[in-house]
Design a protein around this motif. Structure first.
Motif, PDB file in Angstrom:
ATOM      1  N   ARG A   1      10.962   2.590  -3.837  1.00  0.00           N
ATOM      2  CA  ARG A   1      10.869   3.874  -2.653  1.00  0.00           C
ATOM      3  C   ARG A   1      10.361   5.293  -2.837  1.00  0.00           C
ATOM      4  O   ARG A   1       9.631   5.848  -2.255  1.00  0.00           O
ATOM      5  N   TYR A   2      10.849   5.493  -4.247  1.00  0.00           N
ATOM      6  CA  TYR A   2      10.583   7.161  -4.414  1.00  0.00           C
ATOM      7  C   TYR A   2       9.937   7.320  -5.799  1.00  0.00           C
ATOM      8  O   TYR A   2       9.867   8.382  -6.237  1.00  0.00           O
ATOM      9  N   GLY A   3       9.562   6.233  -6.431  1.00  0.00           N
ATOM     10  CA  GLY A   3       9.078   6.703  -7.565  1.00  0.00           C
ATOM     11  C   GLY A   3       9.916   6.810  -8.949  1.00  0.00           C
ATOM     12  O   GLY A   3      11.155   6.344  -8.961  1.00  0.00           O
TER      13      GLY A   3
ATOM     14  N   VAL B   1       0.797  -1.094  -0.067  1.00  0.00           N
ATOM     15  CA  VAL B   1      -0.131  -0.025  -0.197  1.00  0.00           C
ATOM     16  C   VAL B   1       0.824   1.290   0.076  1.00  0.00           C
ATOM     17  O   VAL B   1       0.723   2.006  -0.872  1.00  0.00           O
ATOM     18  N   CYS B   2       1.545   1.206   1.019  1.00  0.00           N
ATOM     19  CA  CYS B   2       2.345   2.745   1.216  1.00  0.00           C
ATOM     20  C   CYS B   2       3.189   3.040   0.023  1.00  0.00           C
ATOM     21  O   CYS B   2       3.137   4.295  -0.163  1.00  0.00           O
ATOM     22  N   ILE B   3       4.141   2.141  -0.398  1.00  0.00           N
ATOM     23  CA  ILE B   3       4.876   2.721  -1.481  1.00  0.00           C
ATOM     24  C   ILE B   3       4.282   3.080  -2.496  1.00  0.00           C
ATOM     25  O   ILE B   3       4.586   4.093  -3.323  1.00  0.00           O
ATOM     26  N   ARG B   4       3.176   2.288  -2.961  1.00  0.00           N
ATOM     27  CA  ARG B   4       2.666   2.618  -4.133  1.00  0.00           C
ATOM     28  C   ARG B   4       1.488   4.054  -3.972  1.00  0.00           C
ATOM     29  O   ARG B   4       1.516   4.740  -4.971  1.00  0.00           O
TER      30      ARG B   4
ATOM     31  N   ILE C   1       3.646  11.386  -3.348  1.00  0.00           N
ATOM     32  CA  ILE C   1       3.404  12.840  -2.616  1.00  0.00           C
ATOM     33  C   ILE C   1       4.907  13.018  -1.929  1.00  0.00           C
ATOM     34  O   ILE C   1       5.185  14.043  -1.729  1.00  0.00           O
ATOM     35  N   VAL C   2       5.664  11.998  -1.681  1.00  0.00           N
ATOM     36  CA  VAL C   2       6.980  12.411  -1.187  1.00  0.00           C
ATOM     37  C   VAL C   2       7.822  13.080  -2.297  1.00  0.00           C
ATOM     38  O   VAL C   2       8.523  14.092  -1.773  1.00  0.00           O
TER      39      VAL C   2
END
Length: 316
Positions: free
Chosen positions: A235-237, A131-134, A139-140
């Motif tokens: 981690r960062y897209g 969930v979180c990474i995707r 946003i990060v």
């Protein structure tokens, strides 16, 4: 809803819109680091499932920054305990987690967390990966770009984003009324939309050397270009323009690499380096050190000297 693997990114973001709004508050309003904020969100999502209160995260949107900050501190304490597999030294912290109990209506204690440590760690890790990474990586990236813009505006004063004050904190209501909280979260939702439309051209004309992260590896623990790309992309897209591994002879191990960040993701450099000069990552259990890349310039040639002590060549 379709399974997460089959739905589009936009559908996935819409499904996790409430989670995305709260995550943005953790970054912007509370100033938490991205990695910590992701772990906190994973823990809260786990609490929501564990307590079977599927409006738990939604209810937190109406919490004041002060209350939310206290809850996040409790979560960080809980995470540090289950990750360290031991009670904190301060005996007062062994008592029940007051705010956590309040929002879950359950007797969640540090002792309970430690007794169920393995399944909890497994569940939180799965939530981070699934969930979180995707849901949060974009946003990060975009909040990082906004923060970089704010730093530039402090050097060259100009128009700042409307939701920041001069102290670089998000402007929040001073009184805790329902209407103000609804307005606050509406502003955060609008901010997400603004971020999605902004910074697409930021950094486009910045030379590659000025948007490069220098990575060093441990000798005896080889890391491939594919591993570097996979780790930072997860981690960062979509942040990587190019990975330049050290050129070595066959069967030798590269000991460093240059990771060139895409022009429109230049704000992510601060997020990756966490505002520090040097940070350490673990890629598949192998340590990697990262810092901002500084191109070494060659000294101009000088006239021959006749010193009795010849200088040694400098190896880069």
């Amino acid at each position: 809803m379709a399974s997460p693997s089959s739905c589009s990114q936009n559908e996935f973001n819409q499904f996790h819109n409430i989670d995305r709004i709260l995550f943005t508050r953790l970054l912007v309003s509370l100033g938490r680091e991205p990695n910590e904020a992701m772990q906190v969100m994973a823990y809260l999502i786990w609490l929501e499932k564990m307590s079977k209160d599927f409006r738990l995260v939604s209810k937190l949107l109406s919490a004041s920054d002060s209350l939310l900050r206290d809850l996040v501190n409790e979560v960080v304490l809980a995470l540090s305990c289950i990750e360290g597999d031991q009670f904190p030294h301060d005996s007062n912290l062994i008592k029940d987690l007051r705010l956590t109990q309040s929002i879950t209506q359950r007797s969640v204690t540090i002792r309970y967390l430690l007794q169920n440590r393995e399944p909890i760690v497994h569940a939180i890790t799965k939530i981070i990966n699934d969930v979180c990474i995707r849901a949060f990586t974009d946003i990060v990236q975009k909040v990082g770009s906004e923060k970089a813009m704010i730093k530039r505006s402090q050097i060259n004063p100009g128009v700042q984003p409307a939701y920041y004050d001069s102290t670089r904190h998000a402007v929040q209501p001073q009184h805790n009324t329902i209407a103000q909280y609804e307005s606050q979260n509406d502003e955060v939702s609008k901010m997400l939309k603004r971020l999605e439309l902004s910074t697409t051209g930021a950094g486009r004309n910045v030379p590659p050397d000025e948007r490069t992260i220098f990575l060093t590896f441990s000798k005896g623990y080889p890391i491939s270009e594919a591993e570097v790309r996979d780790y930072f992309s997860r981690r960062y897209g979509d942040m990587i323009e190019e990975v330049c591994m050290q050129e070595v002879e066959m069967m030798e191990q590269p000991l460093y690499a240059r990771l060139v960040v895409r022009g429109n993701a230049i704000g992510l450099i601060d997020a990756v380096l966490e505002g520090k000069g040097k940070v350490k990552f673990s890629i598949n259990g192998k340590h990697v050190w990262a810092r901002k890349y500084i191109r070494k310039t060659k000294s101009p040639p000088t006239s021959p000297s006749y010193s009795s002590s010849p200088s040694l060549p400098t190896h880069i």
